[in-house]
Enzyme design. Structure first.
Site, short mmCIF file in Angstrom:
data_model
loop_
_atom_site.label_atom_id
_atom_site.label_comp_id
_atom_site.label_asym_id
_atom_site.label_seq_id
_atom_site.Cartn_x
_atom_site.Cartn_y
_atom_site.Cartn_z
N SER A 248 0.85 -1.19 0.00
CA SER A 248 0.00 0.00 0.00
C SER A 248 0.88 1.23 0.00
CB SER A 248 -0.94 0.02 1.21
OG SER A 248 -0.27 0.59 2.32
N LYS A 249 0.28 2.33 -0.42
CA LYS A 249 1.02 3.58 -0.47
C LYS A 249 1.58 3.90 0.92
CE LYS A 249 0.42 8.34 -2.01
NZ LYS A 249 -0.53 9.35 -2.46
N ARG A 250 0.76 3.67 1.94
CA ARG A 250 1.18 3.96 3.31
C ARG A 250 2.43 3.19 3.70
NH1 ARG A 250 -2.43 1.67 6.34
NH2 ARG A 250 -3.87 1.56 4.61
#
Ligand code: GLU
Length: 468
Positions: A248-250
């Site tokens: 995920s981007k996070r």
């Protein structure tokens, strides 16, 4: 009588929220390959009903990512926001058919219900207050309150499907409460829109991330209420990052376009992602055409796939080495420009072909090309170390011999160097290191004769003129 086989129609249905990582685009690659394998149709559907988060720029990122990877769609992009009228009419149809009903329970009542259920150790669920039943008297509708519409889930039995990845999946209906399918303002909710779209777009196979498994039983009920069979489902296991977390981007996942900008080749990316959750025997390197020819839903991996940046580099390096020199030059050129290097004097196809042996990406090839396209600025300490008096004397002689060489090619240059080494009783590195530094500004280059041969002779002679 022969059975008619429905045409294969698959879709990629991203929500345009601005970021698309390798796990996301894999959910486009597989339905694309499945459609291509069967001569079917691949559709792009933009699920943009979350108007707070959806943007046109994000749609462009999706389209650019697909375009870069060569995942061309045959239909679409369809936008859910442009299909509102259709959804409203299907909502009406469900209400008319007794499959949906208005529910006036307010948010605070729902919260209170949830609190009571939790306090009693129960799983929170809608209690059916507004669900019509034969003989049941419903509460009077409060005035001035817009109801939601809820889908009437069968309260007995179970619902399931044969998933192409997970095998048989079943849910007891009493685990599924009555889903909200339209908000008080009449806008339809996610699970409902997906079903109407999959019906209208005649989707035969839904290949998507397994974060949707819990939506599927609800969607199947809606299909049935609308008088349709559900499509075949294949729920792909998650892609994990190198630390074993969900990509995920996070968690620092890069976007698809960032890989493009770092000099990964689309063909390598297709090959790498094809293997991230699917296999064909032990084949690791295969063309797009072979992938399409081999792809099926029976060899999808059942466990989570883990991203491996080193393997991606390895695959990319393989494709880099396989490019035809002219094509390689064409692909490296934009990266050279980005680095501010001017292609002059040295043939880019020849330079890049020589340098790709030491690179994993187009960007690395372009950076190495700096040895041909930037003025050399050898580091003073390295020069002091390598340009010994003995080397200096040898290079003066080498310059004269190079100047007089009848042919300016690597074998002739190599022979000239050997002749000078013998005459000066030096080992190759004693002369090659300062020679590299003076001509290219760098200590590490491919074989120095091959490097010199790519330069114009005048340039080499000129750069050696400082040693005397
Ligand atoms: N819009 C959903 C997502 O981005 C995909 C829904 C589907 O494939 O059914 O996760």
């Amino acid at each position: 009588m022969s059975a008619t086989i429905a045409p294969i129609r698959t879709r990629f249905a991203p929500s345009p929220t601005g970021f698309i990582h390798l796990g996301n685009i894999r959910s486009a690659l597989y339905p694309w390959a499945f459609a291509r394998h069967h001569g079917g149709t691949f559709i792009l559907r933009v699920e943009d009903t979350d108007t707070e988060r959806s943007t046109q720029e994000a749609v462009k990122v999706i389209i650019d990512s697909m375009d870069w990877m060569g995942l061309h769609y045959d239909e679409g992009p369809y936008y859910q926001m442009q299909r509102m009228e259709r959804y409203r009419s299907v909502l009406d149809q469900l209400v008319q058919g007794g499959h949906a009903y208005p529910c006036y329970m307010s948010a605070s009542e729902l919260n209170a219900l949830r609190d009571r259920q939790m306090a009693a150790g129960l799983k929170p669920r809608y209690d059916g207050t507004w669900r019509p039943e034969p003989g049941k008297v419903l509460p009077g509708a409060p005035t001035g309150v817009q109801p939601v519409l809820r889908f009437r889930t069968p309260d007995q039995g179970s619902v399931g499907w044969d998933d192409k990845v997970k095998g048989r999946v079943d849910f007891a209906n009493d685990e599924l409460d009555d889903l909200v399918i339209a908000r008080p303002d009449g806008t339809p909710t996610y699970n409902f829109c997906v079903v109407v779209d999959d019906i209208d777009m005649h989707i035969s196979h839904v290949i998507r991330g397994d974060d949707h498994v819990n939506n599927t039983p609800r969607q199947i009920h809606i299909f049935r209420a609308l008088g349709h069979e559900h499509p075949v489902y294949a729920h792909l296991p998650t892609v994990l990052n190198e630390q074993g977390e969900k990509l995920s981007k996070r968690n620092g996942a890069k976007s698809v376009l960032q890989y493009r900008d770092e000099g990964y080749l689309a063909e390598a990316m297709v090959n790498y992602l094809a293997r991230l959750g699917w296999s064909h025997g032990d084949a690791e390197i295969f063309t797009r055409e072979a992938f399409v020819q081999w792809f099926d839903l029976d060899h999808l991996g059942r466990s989570a796939a883990q991203f491996d940046g080193e393997k991606l580099k390895w695959v990319n390096a393989h494709y880099l080495r396989a490019l035809d020199p002219a094509e390689l030059a064409a692909q490296v050129r934009p990266f050279l420009q980005r680095l501010g290097l001017r292609e002059q004097g040295v043939d880019l196809a020849a330079a890049a072909t020589l340098l790709r042996e030491r690179a994993h990406t187009l960007l690395e090839v372009a950076e190495l090309c700096g040895m041909f396209y930037a003025e050399p600025e050898p580091d003073a300490d390295s020069l002091a170390q390598h340009l010994t008096p003995a080397a200096r004397a040898a290079l003066v002689d080498l310059r004269s011999v190079l100047q007089a060489l009848p042919v300016w090619e690597a074998p002739d240059i190599s022979a000239a160097m050997k002749q000078i080494l013998v005459a000066h009783k030096l080992k190759m590195p004693q002369m090659a290191m300062p020679l590299r530094l003076l001509v290219t500004g760098r200590l590490h280059t491919p074989s120095v004769d091959a490097v010199l041969a790519l330069f114009a002779r005048d340039t080499v002679v000129h750069r050696l003129s400082g040693v005397a």
